[in-house]
Design a protein around this motif. Structure first.
Motif, PDB file in Angstrom:
ATOM      1  N   THR A   3     -35.016  -2.533 -63.178  1.00  0.00           N
ATOM      2  CA  THR A   3     -35.179  -1.586 -62.076  1.00  0.00           C
ATOM      3  C   THR A   3     -34.996  -0.160 -62.558  1.00  0.00           C
ATOM      4  OG1 THR A   3     -34.437  -1.060 -59.839  1.00  0.00           O
ATOM      5  CG2 THR A   3     -32.765  -1.785 -61.377  1.00  0.00           C
ATOM      6  N   GLN A   4     -35.395   0.773 -61.753  1.00  0.00           N
ATOM      7  CA  GLN A   4     -35.283   2.189 -62.080  1.00  0.00           C
ATOM      8  C   GLN A   4     -33.872   2.715 -61.832  1.00  0.00           C
ATOM      9  OE1 GLN A   4     -37.552   4.076 -63.480  1.00  0.00           O
ATOM     10  NE2 GLN A   4     -36.536   6.051 -63.306  1.00  0.00           N
ATOM     11  N   HIS A   5     -33.237   2.284 -60.733  1.00  0.00           N
ATOM     12  CA  HIS A   5     -31.989   2.903 -60.299  1.00  0.00           C
ATOM     13  C   HIS A   5     -30.833   1.905 -60.186  1.00  0.00           C
ATOM     14  CE1 HIS A   5     -34.298   6.442 -59.421  1.00  0.00           C
ATOM     15  NE2 HIS A   5     -35.018   5.828 -58.503  1.00  0.00           N
ATOM     16  N   ALA A   6     -29.624   2.436 -60.407  1.00  0.00           N
ATOM     17  CA  ALA A   6     -28.395   1.672 -60.189  1.00  0.00           C
ATOM     18  C   ALA A   6     -27.323   2.618 -59.673  1.00  0.00           C
ATOM     19  CB  ALA A   6     -27.917   1.007 -61.470  1.00  0.00           C
ATOM     20  N   PHE A  20     -31.330  -1.506 -57.792  1.00  0.00           N
ATOM     21  CA  PHE A  20     -32.246  -1.526 -56.655  1.00  0.00           C
ATOM     22  C   PHE A  20     -33.542  -0.791 -56.951  1.00  0.00           C
ATOM     23  CE2 PHE A  20     -29.675   2.225 -56.226  1.00  0.00           C
ATOM     24  CZ  PHE A  20     -30.533   3.204 -55.754  1.00  0.00           C
ATOM     25  N   ASP A  21     -34.543  -1.152 -56.176  1.00  0.00           N
ATOM     26  CA  ASP A  21     -35.808  -0.438 -56.153  1.00  0.00           C
ATOM     27  C   ASP A  21     -36.135  -0.183 -54.691  1.00  0.00           C
ATOM     28  OD1 ASP A  21     -36.851  -2.838 -55.143  1.00  0.00           O
ATOM     29  OD2 ASP A  21     -37.649  -3.444 -57.078  1.00  0.00           O
ATOM     30  N   ARG A  22     -37.344   0.172 -54.406  1.00  0.00           N
ATOM     31  CA  ARG A  22     -37.736   0.522 -53.042  1.00  0.00           C
ATOM     32  C   ARG A  22     -37.520  -0.630 -52.061  1.00  0.00           C
ATOM     33  NH1 ARG A  22     -42.963   3.945 -52.118  1.00  0.00           N
ATOM     34  NH2 ARG A  22     -42.027   4.610 -54.039  1.00  0.00           N
ATOM     35  N   ASP A  23     -37.757  -1.868 -52.500  1.00  0.00           N
ATOM     36  CA  ASP A  23     -37.747  -3.008 -51.588  1.00  0.00           C
ATOM     37  C   ASP A  23     -36.564  -3.960 -51.746  1.00  0.00           C
ATOM     38  OD1 ASP A  23     -40.275  -2.191 -50.548  1.00  0.00           O
ATOM     39  OD2 ASP A  23     -41.218  -3.058 -52.335  1.00  0.00           O
ATOM     40  N   HIS A  24     -35.914  -3.956 -52.888  1.00  0.00           N
ATOM     41  CA  HIS A  24     -34.887  -4.962 -53.168  1.00  0.00           C
ATOM     42  C   HIS A  24     -33.604  -4.317 -53.693  1.00  0.00           C
ATOM     43  CE1 HIS A  24     -38.809  -6.977 -53.628  1.00  0.00           C
ATOM     44  NE2 HIS A  24     -38.198  -7.970 -52.996  1.00  0.00           N
ATOM     45  N   ALA A  25     -32.509  -5.027 -53.500  1.00  0.00           N
ATOM     46  CA  ALA A  25     -31.223  -4.619 -54.074  1.00  0.00           C
ATOM     47  C   ALA A  25     -30.490  -5.876 -54.527  1.00  0.00           C
ATOM     48  CB  ALA A  25     -30.384  -3.859 -53.058  1.00  0.00           C
ATOM     49  N   GLU A  26     -29.886  -5.800 -55.671  1.00  0.00           N
ATOM     50  CA  GLU A  26     -29.121  -6.901 -56.242  1.00  0.00           C
ATOM     51  C   GLU A  26     -27.729  -6.365 -56.549  1.00  0.00           C
ATOM     52  OE1 GLU A  26     -29.409  -8.731 -60.610  1.00  0.00           O
ATOM     53  OE2 GLU A  26     -31.206  -9.085 -59.404  1.00  0.00           O
ATOM     54  N   SER A  27     -26.687  -7.143 -56.256  1.00  0.00           N
ATOM     55  CA  SER A  27     -25.337  -6.628 -56.470  1.00  0.00           C
ATOM     56  C   SER A  27     -24.536  -7.492 -57.430  1.00  0.00           C
ATOM     57  CB  SER A  27     -24.593  -6.514 -55.146  1.00  0.00           C
ATOM     58  OG  SER A  27     -24.336  -7.786 -54.614  1.00  0.00           O
ATOM     59  N   VAL A  28     -23.599  -6.832 -58.088  1.00  0.00           N
ATOM     60  CA  VAL A  28     -22.648  -7.471 -58.994  1.00  0.00           C
ATOM     61  C   VAL A  28     -21.291  -6.876 -58.671  1.00  0.00           C
ATOM     62  CG1 VAL A  28     -21.950  -7.752 -61.406  1.00  0.00           C
ATOM     63  CG2 VAL A  28     -24.386  -7.665 -60.824  1.00  0.00           C
ATOM     64  N   ALA A  68     -30.981  -1.076 -65.458  1.00  0.00           N
ATOM     65  CA  ALA A  68     -31.465   0.109 -64.735  1.00  0.00           C
ATOM     66  C   ALA A  68     -31.661   1.285 -65.688  1.00  0.00           C
ATOM     67  CB  ALA A  68     -30.493   0.496 -63.624  1.00  0.00           C
ATOM     68  N   VAL A  69     -32.608   2.134 -65.345  1.00  0.00           N
ATOM     69  CA  VAL A  69     -32.910   3.303 -66.163  1.00  0.00           C
ATOM     70  C   VAL A  69     -31.983   4.476 -65.826  1.00  0.00           C
ATOM     71  CG1 VAL A  69     -34.708   4.997 -66.744  1.00  0.00           C
ATOM     72  CG2 VAL A  69     -35.309   2.586 -66.411  1.00  0.00           C
ATOM     73  N   GLU A  70     -31.723   4.690 -64.519  1.00  0.00           N
ATOM     74  CA  GLU A  70     -30.898   5.821 -64.077  1.00  0.00           C
ATOM     75  C   GLU A  70     -29.682   5.316 -63.318  1.00  0.00           C
ATOM     76  OE1 GLU A  70     -34.308   9.213 -63.479  1.00  0.00           O
ATOM     77  OE2 GLU A  70     -33.870   7.919 -61.775  1.00  0.00           O
TER      78      GLU A  70
END
Length: 128
Positions: A3-6, A20-28, A68-70
């Motif tokens: 993904t791009q963002h975290a 996360f991205d525009r449509d999805h989010a995953e958590s840890v 994530a990238v950012e």
């Protein structure tokens, strides 16, 4: 999930990481596994009652952020700043991935993701 963002919300006991991205989010969720008693700062005490940073905990956060990238670090107190300092000192190649460090008290998971989406939307507008 690549993904791009975290965003990571953390204090000295736990970290809630969202990729996360525009449509999805995953958590840890990560925990230090350490118990801290309430620490009161006293004048004249060595360190002023502050806890040492838990290097294994901080390294675990950095590892979880890798897809994530950012990255955005948020939280109350100084833990978010300690994580940023740790990344810059020990994970030199990842330091440029830190886009921001922001204060946030104790938001819900949904509020953390909403705050991060708003932050990254504004940050992306500043890019050429």
């Amino acid at each position: 999930m690549q993904t791009q963002h975290a965003v990571v919300w953390l204090d000295h006991r736990q970290a809630r990481i969202f990729l996360f991205d525009r449509d999805h989010a995953e958590s840890v969720k990560l925990s230090t596994g350490k118990q801290f008693d309430q620490v009161h700062k006293h004048a004249g005490t060595l360190g002023g009652g502050r806890h040492e940073a838990d290097t294994a905990f901080l390294n675990g956060i950095v590892k979880a952020l890798q897809p994530a990238v950012e990255w955005l670090f948020v939280g109350p107190g100084s833990a978010k700043d300690e994580l940023a300092k740790h990344v810059k000192s020990h994970h030199h190649n990842d330091a440029a991935r830190i886009i921001g460090v922001e204060s946030a008290d104790h938001p819900t998971d949904g509020e953390i993701v909403a705050l991060a989406r708003k932050f990254f939307k504004a940050a992306d507008r500043l890019l050429p």
